[in-house]
Design an enzyme around this catalytic site. Structure first.
Site, mmCIF file in Angstrom:
data_model
loop_
_atom_site.group_PDB
_atom_site.id
_atom_site.type_symbol
_atom_site.label_atom_id
_atom_site.label_comp_id
_atom_site.label_asym_id
_atom_site.label_seq_id
_atom_site.Cartn_x
_atom_site.Cartn_y
_atom_site.Cartn_z
ATOM 1 N N GLU A 131 0.868 -1.175 0.000
ATOM 2 C CA GLU A 131 0.000 0.000 0.000
ATOM 3 C C GLU A 131 0.906 1.227 0.000
ATOM 4 O OE1 GLU A 131 -4.009 1.789 2.129
ATOM 5 O OE2 GLU A 131 -2.796 0.337 3.208
ATOM 6 N N HIS A 196 -5.659 5.871 -2.272
ATOM 7 C CA HIS A 196 -5.124 7.169 -1.850
ATOM 8 C C HIS A 196 -4.922 8.052 -3.073
ATOM 9 C CE1 HIS A 196 -4.387 6.110 2.411
ATOM 10 N NE2 HIS A 196 -4.340 4.884 1.909
ATOM 11 N N HIS A 217 -10.050 0.267 -0.367
ATOM 12 C CA HIS A 217 -10.984 0.832 0.619
ATOM 13 C C HIS A 217 -11.817 1.994 0.046
ATOM 14 C CE1 HIS A 217 -7.632 3.578 1.243
ATOM 15 N NE2 HIS A 217 -7.008 2.799 2.096
ATOM 16 N N ASP A 279 -8.614 -3.956 6.798
ATOM 17 C CA ASP A 279 -7.620 -2.876 6.829
ATOM 18 C C ASP A 279 -7.139 -2.686 8.263
ATOM 19 O OD1 ASP A 279 -5.928 -0.864 5.998
ATOM 20 O OD2 ASP A 279 -7.477 0.679 5.878
#
Length: 401
Positions: A131, A196, A217, A279
């Site tokens: 990530e 992100h 997410h 997560d």
């Protein structure tokens, strides 16, 4: 034992529920799934007592749990977190790193490799999820801004040389060099995921065409509708809904995404394109109070309260403390999703998304015997990984008259 028989359970198969069904396991794999009781010779018997029997939960995005974080880069952290998550029904995990230095990544890769070889008591370690660090600074969330950067070919080629265990990578597609990076990583077998990101609709469409097929997410740390020069444009969220083939994951703890939005995701994407993920950070499975996101050596201080981890200023979440059973419970009890669909979103769908559906994700003959037994409130009673019981809930003592 090499042969195990699970009987008297409500078995959730890919196409139906078998009331009082039977599963036979031989040498770590499922050999038989039946709606009726079957003879299994000298098999060790497990009476499900009318409880649900489902495929083991598959978490393709977790940073740790039980006081362990994969950024600790120790064998103990990988094994410890895997054991903790198994207590909550997870039989396979994709350990996830954070934005960090390359040296930290390399240490974590080595710890994963060693832990995978000796893991016998916890959830199966099926691969690594990176990530970051190729993210949008505007959507950094709790990622450490010191290490966010643009993708450089010599860097990501070297990272892939360090490990054969990278199965997914989250990045922001709108930053310079992201498309070339995506094409390279896809050829190396990594699931490419938008995360992100501050991308607009046109950038997301181009990203999908170049191999970004999943969204990390959904709703968290990503763009939605915004104005550019007075005109509204779509963001990552709307694009994920519009592109039918794109899969998404949601942190279904009921806090990162409220139940009404979980209902919306389910309504639009459906169970076959929605994945439930924890997560989770190191505080998952533990109590409230101060904790560390990332490594103990170089991580960020956070506070755990109200069932979620927060940055010290309490202006943003800093990761989840959810476990897999909580995700299913939230979808069923709060979002009103049928149990069979909720189970699919944490078993069959993540297995397909991550590319292991030929072995895991459903209860069918020939599949690996990753199985979980739980009651009507999604309390985990038994967790079986590769045919071996790794967790069994202690039953209260019987009160004598």
């Amino acid at each position: 034992m090499d042969r195990v028989k699970i009987f008297n359970g409500r078995i959730i198969t890919p196409c139906r529920m078998l009331e009082r069904g039977t599963i036979v396991i031989e040498n770590g794999c499922i050999s038989c799934v039946s709606a009726e009781d079957v003879t299994a010779g000298d098999a060790f018997e497990i009476n499900a007592n009318g409880n649900y029997v489902a495929p083991g939960f598959i978490d393709i995005h977790t940073h740790g749990g039980g006081g362990y974080d994969f950024m600790d880069a120790t064998v103990e952290a990988y094994l410890g977190a895997a054991e903790v998550h198994a207590q909550y029904g997870t039989t396979s995990i994709v350990p996830t790193t954070l934005t960090c230095t390359n040296e930290e990544l390399r240490r974590s890769f080595e710890a994963f490799r060693k832990a995978k070889a000796i893991n016998r008591k916890g959830a199966d370690l099926i691969g690594i999820h990176l990530e970051g660090p190729y993210f949008s600074p505007e959507q950094k969330g709790a990622q450490d801004p010191r290490y966010i950067r643009k993708p450089l070919k010599e860097e990501y080629e070297r990272i892939f040389e360090w490990s054969d265990d990278i199965v997914r990578w989250s990045a922001a597609p709108e930053i310079e060099g992201a498309m070339e990076f995506c094409r390279y990583a896809s050829k190396k077998g990594a699931l490419m995921s938008i995360g992100h990101s501050d991308a607009i609709g046109e950038e997301v469409a181009e990203a999908f065409e170049n191999g970004f097929t999943h969204v990390t997410h959904l709703y968290s740390a990503m763009s939605g509708v915004k104005r550019i020069n007075g005109l509204r444009v779509s963001g990552v969220i709307e694009s994920a809904f519009l592109i039918d083939e794109m899969t998404v994951e949601v942190i279904a703890d009921g806090i990162h995404i409220p139940p009404d939005l979980l209902k919306l995701v389910y309504k639009i994407k459906g169970p076959s394109r929605t994945v439930l993920v924890t997560d989770s950070m190191r505080a998952a499975g533990m109590g409230e109070g101060p904790s560390i996101l990332g490594s103990l050596r170089d991580g960020m201080e956070v506070i755990v309260e109200d069932g979620v981890a927060k940055l010290p200023g309490r202006k943003a979440f800093a990761g989840s403390v959810a476990t897999a059973d909580r995700l299913v419970r939230t979808m069923v009890k709060s979002a009103g999703v049928p149990l069979v669909d909720a189970i699919s979103m944490i078993t069959a769908t993540p297995a397909k998304v991550i590319g292991i559906d030929d072995k895991k994700g459903s209860l069918a003959a020939g599949k690996v015997a990753d199985i979980v037994i739980f009651d009507q409130d999604i309390n985990i009673l038994t967790t079986i990984v590769k045919g071996k019981t790794v967790y069994e809930r202690e039953q209260p003592p019987v009160k004598l008259a």
